[in-house]
Design an enzyme around this catalytic site. Sequence first.
Site, mmCIF file in Angstrom:
data_model
loop_
_atom_site.group_PDB
_atom_site.id
_atom_site.type_symbol
_atom_site.label_atom_id
_atom_site.label_comp_id
_atom_site.label_asym_id
_atom_site.label_seq_id
_atom_site.Cartn_x
_atom_site.Cartn_y
_atom_site.Cartn_z
ATOM 1 N N SER A 45 0.834 -1.190 0.000
ATOM 2 C CA SER A 45 0.000 0.000 0.000
ATOM 3 C C SER A 45 0.878 1.253 0.000
ATOM 4 C CB SER A 45 -0.863 -0.024 1.259
ATOM 5 O OG SER A 45 -1.477 1.215 1.444
ATOM 6 N N ILE A 51 6.691 0.098 9.275
ATOM 7 C CA ILE A 51 6.957 0.443 10.682
ATOM 8 C C ILE A 51 8.156 1.401 10.774
ATOM 9 C CG2 ILE A 51 8.401 -1.583 11.195
ATOM 10 C CD1 ILE A 51 6.045 -1.011 13.810
ATOM 11 N N LYS A 84 28.542 -3.755 13.037
ATOM 12 C CA LYS A 84 28.150 -3.976 14.437
ATOM 13 C C LYS A 84 28.952 -5.162 14.983
ATOM 14 C CE LYS A 84 24.010 -5.568 16.959
ATOM 15 N NZ LYS A 84 22.557 -5.820 16.846
HETATM 16 C C1 LIG Z 1 10.379 -0.550 18.375
HETATM 17 C C2 LIG Z 1 10.876 -1.560 17.426
HETATM 18 C C3 LIG Z 1 12.241 -1.742 17.255
HETATM 19 C C4 LIG Z 1 12.715 -2.731 16.396
HETATM 20 N N1 LIG Z 1 14.066 -2.956 16.284
HETATM 21 C C5 LIG Z 1 14.506 -3.984 15.523
HETATM 22 C C6 LIG Z 1 15.895 -4.266 15.393
HETATM 23 O O1 LIG Z 1 16.751 -3.592 15.945
HETATM 24 N N2 LIG Z 1 16.262 -5.307 14.620
HETATM 25 C C7 LIG Z 1 15.352 -6.084 13.958
HETATM 26 O O2 LIG Z 1 15.739 -7.055 13.293
HETATM 27 N N3 LIG Z 1 14.051 -5.791 14.011
HETATM 28 C C8 LIG Z 1 13.611 -4.791 14.773
HETATM 29 N N4 LIG Z 1 12.274 -4.516 14.829
HETATM 30 C C9 LIG Z 1 11.376 -5.279 13.973
HETATM 31 C C10 LIG Z 1 11.437 -4.727 12.557
HETATM 32 O O3 LIG Z 1 11.083 -3.368 12.564
HETATM 33 C C11 LIG Z 1 10.487 -5.496 11.659
HETATM 34 O O4 LIG Z 1 10.682 -6.874 11.823
HETATM 35 C C12 LIG Z 1 10.771 -5.159 10.217
HETATM 36 O O5 LIG Z 1 10.740 -3.781 10.002
HETATM 37 C C13 LIG Z 1 9.772 -5.834 9.306
HETATM 38 O O6 LIG Z 1 8.509 -5.252 9.423
HETATM 39 P P1 LIG Z 1 7.380 -5.807 8.463
HETATM 40 O O7 LIG Z 1 7.885 -5.726 7.089
HETATM 41 O O8 LIG Z 1 6.949 -7.124 8.974
HETATM 42 O O9 LIG Z 1 6.162 -4.808 8.714
HETATM 43 P P2 LIG Z 1 5.940 -3.282 8.231
HETATM 44 O O10 LIG Z 1 7.206 -2.534 8.102
HETATM 45 O O11 LIG Z 1 4.910 -2.744 9.164
HETATM 46 O O12 LIG Z 1 5.319 -3.419 6.771
HETATM 47 C C14 LIG Z 1 3.976 -3.756 6.561
HETATM 48 C C15 LIG Z 1 3.645 -3.617 5.093
HETATM 49 O O13 LIG Z 1 2.331 -4.109 4.886
HETATM 50 C C16 LIG Z 1 1.655 -3.212 4.044
HETATM 51 N N5 LIG Z 1 0.216 -3.316 4.301
HETATM 52 C C17 LIG Z 1 -0.429 -3.352 5.482
HETATM 53 N N6 LIG Z 1 -1.772 -3.412 5.282
HETATM 54 C C18 LIG Z 1 -1.949 -3.420 3.946
HETATM 55 C C19 LIG Z 1 -3.089 -3.451 3.104
HETATM 56 N N7 LIG Z 1 -4.335 -3.446 3.577
HETATM 57 N N8 LIG Z 1 -2.899 -3.434 1.753
HETATM 58 C C20 LIG Z 1 -1.662 -3.412 1.227
HETATM 59 N N9 LIG Z 1 -0.550 -3.390 1.969
HETATM 60 C C21 LIG Z 1 -0.691 -3.377 3.317
HETATM 61 C C22 LIG Z 1 2.219 -1.847 4.398
HETATM 62 O O14 LIG Z 1 1.999 -0.903 3.359
HETATM 63 C C23 LIG Z 1 3.689 -2.185 4.559
HETATM 64 O O15 LIG Z 1 4.303 -2.170 3.286
HETATM 65 C C24 LIG Z 1 11.794 -3.522 15.659
HETATM 66 C C25 LIG Z 1 10.422 -3.299 15.791
HETATM 67 C C26 LIG Z 1 9.957 -2.341 16.671
HETATM 68 C C27 LIG Z 1 8.482 -2.151 16.817
#
Ligand SMILES: Cc1cc2nc3c(=O)[nH]c(=O)nc-3n(C[C@H](O)[C@H](O)[C@H](O)COP(=O)(O)OP(=O)(O)OC[C@H]3O[C@@H](n4cnc5c(N)ncnc54)[C@H](O)[C@@H]3O)c2cc1C
Length: 511
Positions: A45, A51, A84
Site C-alpha cells: 500500500s 513500521i 556492528k
Molecule cells: C520498536 C521496534 C524496534 C525494532 N528494532 C529492531 C531491530 O533492531 N532489529 C530487527 O531485526 N528488528 C527490529 N524490529 C522489527 C522490525 O522493525 C520489523 O521486523 C521489520 O521492520 C519488518 O517489518 P514488516 O515488514 O513485517 O512490517 P511493516 O514494516 O509494518 O510493513 C507492513 C507492510 O504491509 C503493508 N500493508 C499493510 N496493510 C496493507 C493493506 N491493507 N494493503 C496493502 N498493503 C498493506 C504496508 O503498506 C507495509 O508495506 C523492531 C520493531 C519495533 C516495533
Amino acid sequence: MTMNEQTNTPQRILIVGGGTAGWMTAALMVHHWAPKGVQISLLESSTIGIIGVGEGATPKMRRFFQTLGIPDQEWMPACNATYKCGIRFPQWSTRPGYESYYHPFFTMSDDASIRAFHHNVTLRQQNIDVQANPDWFFLSNWVAKKRCAPLPDPRSRYESDYAYHFDARLIGEFLRHWASARGVTHVVDTVTRVQQTESGDIAGVETEQHGLVDADFFVDCTGFANLLSGKTLGVPFMSYKPWLFNDRAVAMPTPLENPQSLPSETLSTAMKCGWSWKIPLTNRYGNGYVYSSDFIEPDAAERELRAHLQLTDDSVEARHLQMRVGRLARTWERNCVAIGLAQGFVEPLEATALMIVQDTVEQFIASFGTARALERQRDDFNDKINRVYDSIRDYIQMHYKLNTRTDTPYWVAARDNPNVSDSVAAILAIWDEGGDLLAEITRQRDRLAYSPTSWFCILGGMGRFPKKPRRATGKHQAVDPATARKQCMEMLRYFPDHRQAVDEMAKVTAI
Ligand SMILES: Cc1cc2nc3c(=O)[nH]c(=O)nc-3n(C[C@H](O)[C@H](O)[C@H](O)COP(=O)(O)OP(=O)(O)OC[C@H]3O[C@@H](n4cnc5c(N)ncnc54)[C@H](O)[C@@H]3O)c2cc1C
C-alpha cells in the site's frame, strides 16, 4: 494450491506487504525460485506506511547478503549502514564489576577466549574470586570500544563475525530495486478485502485499483495488521505478555556527537521502565525506548528518553509505537505463510526480528525441497519456527530475571515474575547451585536459539554469583584477565578505524 509438478513448489506467489520483511522475502524467493519458473509478485500500500524502525541485525544478515551475492560495498553505502561488533548492556545490573556487559558476536578465532571465559565463569560460579565479566575476554568488545570496524587485516589471521546497523527505509528501497530487477512484479495498491475459496484457502485479495489479485500461495507481510493469516484465516495469536511486559516504544533520531568517530556497537541501556537502544548509522543515531505501558505513560517515557539523550531540541519529533509481542500459533496455515511482524515479534533487545524473517523464508523454501507430504512439511516447519520464537523469548526474559535494579516497581516485578519456561527455570537452578551449565545447555540444545557462550555471557555478565567469594589460589589456575586483555590490545592494531572503513567503502562505490 496449484503446484509446479516438476519442482514441487507453488507456481504463483503473492507477497502482501512491502516493509523490510516483504522485500527480504521477495529477494530470497526470486533468488531461489525464479530459475524454477515460479512467479513472484509483491503488493504494498502507498497509504499504509511501514513500521520504519528495525535498524540492528545479527550476523545472520551477513549470510543473507552473501546468499544473494551482494557485497557490503554495494548495499551498505546505499543504506547508511555501519558495522556492528555486538551489543553493550549498561545499567541492567548493579553488582559491582558487572554494571555493564558486552554480548559479542563469536567466531572460530575466539575458541581460546571462550575456553578461558567458561573456565573463569565456572570458578566464579563455584565461589572463587576471579574475573568473570565477558568484557575482559572477547576481542570484539575492545574492537567496539576503540570504534574500529570488525574487518581484521588478513595478516592477523583473525576472523571476526559481525552484523550491521542500517536505515530501515533505505534497506527496503535497496531490496525493492534489487528484487524488481530480477523479476519480482511490484504492485502498489491497498487490499480492501481478502477472498477465500469454499474450502477456506485464500483465493485472492481485492484491491482499490487492481481489482482481484489472485495467486496459488500468499505471504502475509502486512506487519502488525496481520491481514491474511490472523484476520482472515483466524490463526490464534499467542501473546508473550506473561513473560515480557514491554508493549510500546518511542523512537527518535539524534545527530552523531562526533561524525569523525563512529561507534561499532549497539547500546541497550536499562531505563526506568524498560530500556533504550542507540544505533549508530553513518549519518545519525537511531534511538528508542522500549517500555511497558503498565508502568509508565507514553508522555513520561518520551520525556525520560529525551533527558537520557540530552535532547534539548523539542522540534525533534518522537514516534510512538505499539508492539504486538508474541507469535502466531502457526506461521504456515493453509496456502499462506506469515513473515515479519505479521508472524510474531519479540522485543528487539537482541535485534532478532530480521534474523527470524530470514530463517523463516529459508526454512519455508527448504520445505519444498523434500518429497514429504505437504501437511508433514508444514507441521515440521511450524514446530521449528515456534521453537525459535519461544527460545528467543526465553533468552530475552533472562535479561529481566537477572537484573538487580530496585529503583522502580517495573524492575522488581520483571525479576520476580513467576512466569518462566521450564527451560529458563532449569538453567537458573543449575546456575545457582553451581552445577554444570554447559551440560544443561547441551541437554536443551534442540530448544535453545543461543549458543552456550551467549548463555555464559549473560549469566556471567550480569554478575549473578555468590556474594562472598573465596580468594583464588594457584590450584584454581584461573585465566589472568590482564593477560587476556593484553592479547586483545595487541590484536587491535589489525583493525581499521570504523569511520575510515565506511568512508573508504562509500568512495569506492561512488567511483
Ligand atoms: C520498536 C521496534 C524496534 C525494532 N528494532 C529492531 C531491530 O533492531 N532489529 C530487527 O531485526 N528488528 C527490529 N524490529 C522489527 C522490525 O522493525 C520489523 O521486523 C521489520 O521492520 C519488518 O517489518 P514488516 O515488514 O513485517 O512490517 P511493516 O514494516 O509494518 O510493513 C507492513 C507492510 O504491509 C503493508 N500493508 C499493510 N496493510 C496493507 C493493506 N491493507 N494493503 C496493502 N498493503 C498493506 C504496508 O503498506 C507495509 O508495506 C523492531 C520493531 C519495533 C516495533
